[in-house]
Design an enzyme around this catalytic site. Structure first.
Site, PDB file in Angstrom:
ATOM      1  N   GLY A 111       0.883  -1.171   0.000  1.00 13.04           N
ATOM      2  CA  GLY A 111       0.000   0.000   0.000  1.00 13.04           C
ATOM      3  C   GLY A 111       0.916   1.215   0.000  1.00 13.04           C
ATOM      4  O   GLY A 111       1.654   1.436   0.964  1.00 13.04           O
ATOM      5  N   ALA A 112       0.932   1.939  -1.127  1.00 11.69           N
ATOM      6  CA  ALA A 112       1.836   3.094  -1.233  1.00 11.69           C
ATOM      7  C   ALA A 112       1.047   4.397  -1.205  1.00 11.69           C
ATOM      8  O   ALA A 112       1.442   5.402  -1.775  1.00 11.69           O
ATOM      9  CB  ALA A 112       2.659   2.978  -2.515  1.00 11.69           C
ATOM     10  N   GLY A 113      -0.097   4.350  -0.528  1.00 13.09           N
ATOM     11  CA  GLY A 113      -0.925   5.552  -0.395  1.00 13.09           C
ATOM     12  C   GLY A 113      -0.359   6.475   0.674  1.00 13.09           C
ATOM     13  O   GLY A 113       0.862   6.535   0.872  1.00 13.09           O
TER      14      GLY A 113
ATOM     15  N   ARG B 290      -0.855  10.395  20.652  1.00  8.87           N
ATOM     16  CA  ARG B 290      -1.884  11.448  20.587  1.00  8.87           C
ATOM     17  C   ARG B 290      -2.142  12.010  21.974  1.00  8.87           C
ATOM     18  O   ARG B 290      -2.177  13.222  22.175  1.00  8.87           O
ATOM     19  CB  ARG B 290      -3.184  10.871  19.989  1.00  8.87           C
ATOM     20  CG  ARG B 290      -3.107  10.724  18.488  1.00  8.87           C
ATOM     21  CD  ARG B 290      -4.421  10.267  17.886  1.00  8.87           C
ATOM     22  NE  ARG B 290      -4.306  10.332  16.426  1.00  8.87           N
ATOM     23  CZ  ARG B 290      -4.833   9.451  15.585  1.00  8.87           C
ATOM     24  NH1 ARG B 290      -5.538   8.431  16.054  1.00  8.87           N
ATOM     25  NH2 ARG B 290      -4.692   9.591  14.288  1.00  8.87           N
TER      26      ARG B 290
ATOM     27  N   HIS C  55      -8.350  -0.619  19.044  1.00  5.38           N
ATOM     28  CA  HIS C  55      -8.148   0.661  18.355  1.00  5.38           C
ATOM     29  C   HIS C  55      -9.496   1.168  17.855  1.00  5.38           C
ATOM     30  O   HIS C  55      -9.761   1.237  16.663  1.00  5.38           O
ATOM     31  CB  HIS C  55      -7.170   0.448  17.198  1.00  5.38           C
ATOM     32  CG  HIS C  55      -6.732   1.716  16.531  1.00  5.38           C
ATOM     33  ND1 HIS C  55      -6.298   2.821  17.234  1.00  5.38           N
ATOM     34  CD2 HIS C  55      -6.642   2.061  15.213  1.00  5.38           C
ATOM     35  CE1 HIS C  55      -5.975   3.771  16.388  1.00  5.38           C
ATOM     36  NE2 HIS C  55      -6.185   3.340  15.156  1.00  5.38           N
TER      37      HIS C  55
ATOM     38  N   ASP D 158       2.106  -1.383  -4.573  1.00  7.16           N
ATOM     39  CA  ASP D 158       0.699  -0.955  -4.673  1.00  7.16           C
ATOM     40  C   ASP D 158       0.115  -1.586  -5.930  1.00  7.16           C
ATOM     41  O   ASP D 158       0.848  -2.013  -6.825  1.00  7.16           O
ATOM     42  CB  ASP D 158       0.600   0.575  -4.743  1.00  7.16           C
ATOM     43  CG  ASP D 158      -0.761   1.075  -4.276  1.00  7.16           C
ATOM     44  OD1 ASP D 158      -0.861   1.581  -3.138  1.00  7.16           O
ATOM     45  OD2 ASP D 158      -1.751   0.965  -5.047  1.00  7.16           O
TER      46      ASP D 158
ATOM     47  N   ASN E 182     -11.785  -4.065   3.521  1.00  7.22           N
ATOM     48  CA  ASN E 182     -10.375  -4.233   3.862  1.00  7.22           C
ATOM     49  C   ASN E 182     -10.009  -5.679   4.200  1.00  7.22           C
ATOM     50  O   ASN E 182      -8.868  -6.088   4.043  1.00  7.22           O
ATOM     51  CB  ASN E 182      -9.976  -3.284   4.999  1.00  7.22           C
ATOM     52  CG  ASN E 182      -9.837  -1.846   4.495  1.00  7.22           C
ATOM     53  OD1 ASN E 182      -9.900  -1.616   3.291  1.00  7.22           O
ATOM     54  ND2 ASN E 182      -9.665  -0.903   5.398  1.00  7.22           N
TER      55      ASN E 182
ATOM     56  N   ARG F 126     -10.797   5.829   6.262  1.00  4.03           N
ATOM     57  CA  ARG F 126     -12.131   6.340   6.622  1.00  4.03           C
ATOM     58  C   ARG F 126     -12.433   7.657   5.928  1.00  4.03           C
ATOM     59  O   ARG F 126     -11.541   8.422   5.606  1.00  4.03           O
ATOM     60  CB  ARG F 126     -12.171   6.616   8.136  1.00  4.03           C
ATOM     61  CG  ARG F 126     -12.391   5.401   8.956  1.00  4.03           C
ATOM     62  CD  ARG F 126     -12.825   5.794  10.362  1.00  4.03           C
ATOM     63  NE  ARG F 126     -11.724   6.196  11.209  1.00  4.03           N
ATOM     64  CZ  ARG F 126     -11.886   6.682  12.429  1.00  4.03           C
ATOM     65  NH1 ARG F 126     -13.110   6.865  12.923  1.00  4.03           N
ATOM     66  NH2 ARG F 126     -10.855   7.001  13.181  1.00  4.03           N
TER      67      ARG F 126
HETATM   68  N1  APR Z   1      -2.632  -4.450  -2.814  1.00  6.74           N
HETATM   69  C1  APR Z   1      -1.807  -3.400  -2.682  1.00  6.74           C
HETATM   70  N2  APR Z   1      -2.241  -2.149  -2.474  1.00  6.74           N
HETATM   71  C2  APR Z   1      -3.565  -1.959  -2.406  1.00  6.74           C
HETATM   72  C3  APR Z   1      -4.485  -3.021  -2.515  1.00  6.74           C
HETATM   73  C4  APR Z   1      -3.973  -4.313  -2.743  1.00  6.74           C
HETATM   74  N3  APR Z   1      -4.783  -5.369  -2.866  1.00  6.74           N
HETATM   75  N4  APR Z   1      -5.740  -2.502  -2.392  1.00  6.74           N
HETATM   76  C5  APR Z   1      -5.584  -1.184  -2.203  1.00  6.74           C
HETATM   77  N5  APR Z   1      -4.288  -0.836  -2.215  1.00  6.74           N
HETATM   78  C6  APR Z   1      -3.676   0.473  -2.053  1.00  6.74           C
HETATM   79  C7  APR Z   1      -4.423   1.585  -2.767  1.00  6.74           C
HETATM   80  O1  APR Z   1      -4.165   1.586  -4.169  1.00  6.74           O
HETATM   81  C8  APR Z   1      -3.868   2.826  -2.061  1.00  6.74           C
HETATM   82  O2  APR Z   1      -2.753   3.373  -2.754  1.00  6.74           O
HETATM   83  O3  APR Z   1      -3.680   0.882  -0.694  1.00  6.74           O
HETATM   84  C9  APR Z   1      -3.409   2.273  -0.706  1.00  6.74           C
HETATM   85  C10 APR Z   1      -4.123   2.894   0.477  1.00  6.74           C
HETATM   86  O4  APR Z   1      -3.744   4.225   0.510  1.00  6.74           O
HETATM   87  P1  APR Z   1      -4.735   5.415   0.913  1.00  6.74           P
HETATM   88  O5  APR Z   1      -5.988   5.295   0.141  1.00  6.74           O
HETATM   89  O6  APR Z   1      -3.955   6.691   0.811  1.00  6.74           O
HETATM   90  O7  APR Z   1      -5.098   5.105   2.438  1.00  6.74           O
HETATM   91  P2  APR Z   1      -4.199   5.341   3.746  1.00  6.74           P
HETATM   92  O8  APR Z   1      -4.479   6.687   4.303  1.00  6.74           O
HETATM   93  O9  APR Z   1      -2.791   4.968   3.449  1.00  6.74           O
HETATM   94  O10 APR Z   1      -4.848   4.286   4.737  1.00  6.74           O
HETATM   95  C11 APR Z   1      -4.717   2.893   4.496  1.00  6.74           C
HETATM   96  O11 APR Z   1      -4.380   2.419   6.827  1.00  6.74           O
HETATM   97  O12 APR Z   1      -4.528   3.766   8.691  1.00  6.74           O
HETATM   98  C12 APR Z   1      -5.179   2.834   7.910  1.00  6.74           C
HETATM   99  O13 APR Z   1      -7.509   3.354   8.188  1.00  6.74           O
HETATM  100  C13 APR Z   1      -6.437   3.389   7.287  1.00  6.74           C
HETATM  101  O14 APR Z   1      -7.293   1.287   6.549  1.00  6.74           O
HETATM  102  C14 APR Z   1      -6.634   2.456   6.141  1.00  6.74           C
HETATM  103  C15 APR Z   1      -5.208   2.129   5.710  1.00  6.74           C
END
Ligand code: APR
Length: 311
Positions: free
Chosen positions: A8-10, A150, A174, A32, A94, A81
């Site tokens: 997950g590179a978000g 926090r 959590h 990602d 998820n 969220r």
């Molecule tokens: N494999 C790899 N990456 C994935 C997959 C998958 N099957 N499904 C989704 N992703 C990637 C998305 O493409 C996205 O880039 O996960 C990334 C999530 O990034 P964001 O949408 O920016 O979310 P983020 O703020 O990083 O939160 C991710 O962490 O803190 C928790 O509650 C939050 O559940 C959430 C998670």
């Protein structure tokens, strides 16, 4: 150099890579499903290394083969969220994402230690243990470091004392029923009640419990990422450097704190083998009652998960 793969590179994943690179403790692989995005972020970060003076390799990829032989796998993949949502609202979507990530990554790194960030945290950590088949000591959820930080930040804002003097401990699940342990928290050894009246302290406890929601309400498009990812970096360093650092983490309980069969936020000792010890605090009746309420919520979430997916 050790190797950490962040799935997950978000927002949280890329920020985790950033904090990890600053610590110069491992080479990093950022994975990602979005094409180009992890590659672009990794290249951008790589170009920052000469500026910050860190010799860290950062690879962006869509291919799990690149995660081979990771020492640590960090799972952040999944939906964050939006305003009005609870962490539990993320469960269905998820669970499938985290389940597939766990299955893909364990093939390439059967000896890795897993750090989980995806919400609902305690349930997604449970899911990862089941899907990887790893022993409980090698699957760790990140929540308590964040929730405790926090609370410490709010106490620092209220008192003006350095954050480095403030020791706060938030245990439990959590979610909104997490348990900030005011009696065990202190400012340089002095109880919090010496610094503020009971109403002020209660307001900080409430703000801590709702800390994630406060950020979601402000950001509107996602959830917190700086502090959650900083927490992952601290946990990873404790493991890779075999520090034996005691941090509040989501650990699988086998009777500790009166709980069984769930991941739950408790103080654990982190070292090269992952969770090397669960530390048990002496709790009074009120604290036990609050923790039980929080555990009940986690049990309910795990039951929902069991109804959704095969484990
Ligand atoms: N494999 C790899 N990456 C994935 C997959 C998958 N099957 N499904 C989704 N992703 C990637 C998305 O493409 C996205 O880039 O996960 C990334 C999530 O990034 P964001 O949408 O920016 O979310 P983020 O703020 O990083 O939160 C991710 O962490 O803190 C928790 O509650 C939050 O559940 C959430 C998670």
């Amino acid at each position: 150099m050790a190797k950490i793969s962040v799935i997950g590179a978000g927002m949280t994943g890329s920020t985790t890579a950033h904090w990890l690179a600053e610590r110069e403790i491992a080479d990093i692989v950022l994975v990602d499903i979005m094409e180009g995005m992890p590659q672009g972020k990794a290249l951008d970060m790589t170009e920052a290394m000469p500026i910050i003076g860190k010799d860290v390799s950062i690879l962006g990829t869509n291919d799990y083969a690149d995660t081979k032989d990771s020492d640590i796998i960090v799972i952040t993949a999944g939906l964050p969220r939006k305003p009005g949502m609870s962490r539990e609202d993320l469960l269905v979507k998820n669970a499938n994402i985290v389940g597939s990530v766990a299955e893909e990554t364990i093939k390439y790194s059967p000896n890795a230690i897993y750090l989980i960030l995806t919400n609902p945290l305690d349930t997604m950590t449970y899911m990862t243990m089941k899907k990887t088949g790893l022993p409980a000591s090698k699957v760790i959820g990140q929540a308590g470091v964040l929730d405790s930080a926090r609370m410490s930040a709010f106490i620092a804002m209220e008192t003006g004392v350095s954050v480095t003097n403030i020791n706060c401990y938030v245990l439990g699940g959590h979610g909104d029923s997490m348990v900030p342990l005011t009696r065990h928290s202190n400012i340089a050894g002095v109880p919090l009640e010496k610094y503020m009246d009971a109403d002020k302290l209660e307001a900080i406890v409430t703000r801590t419990r709702k800390g994630g929601g406060e950020i979601v309400g402000l950001l509107k498009t996602g959830s917190a990422f700086y502090a959650p990812s900083a927490a992952i970096a601290q946990m990873a360093e404790a493991i890779l450097k075999d520090k034996k650092q005691i941090l509040p983490c989501a650990a699988y309980l086998n009777g500790e704190y009166g709980q069984e069969g769930i991941f739950f936020g408790v103080p654990v000792m982190l070292g090269k083998d992952g969770i090397e010890k669960i530390v048990e605090y002496e709790l009074n009746d009120d604290e036990k009652t609050a923790l039980q309420a929080s555990a009940d919520a986690v049990h309910a979430s795990v039951e929902t998960l069991k109804g959704l997916v095969e484990l």
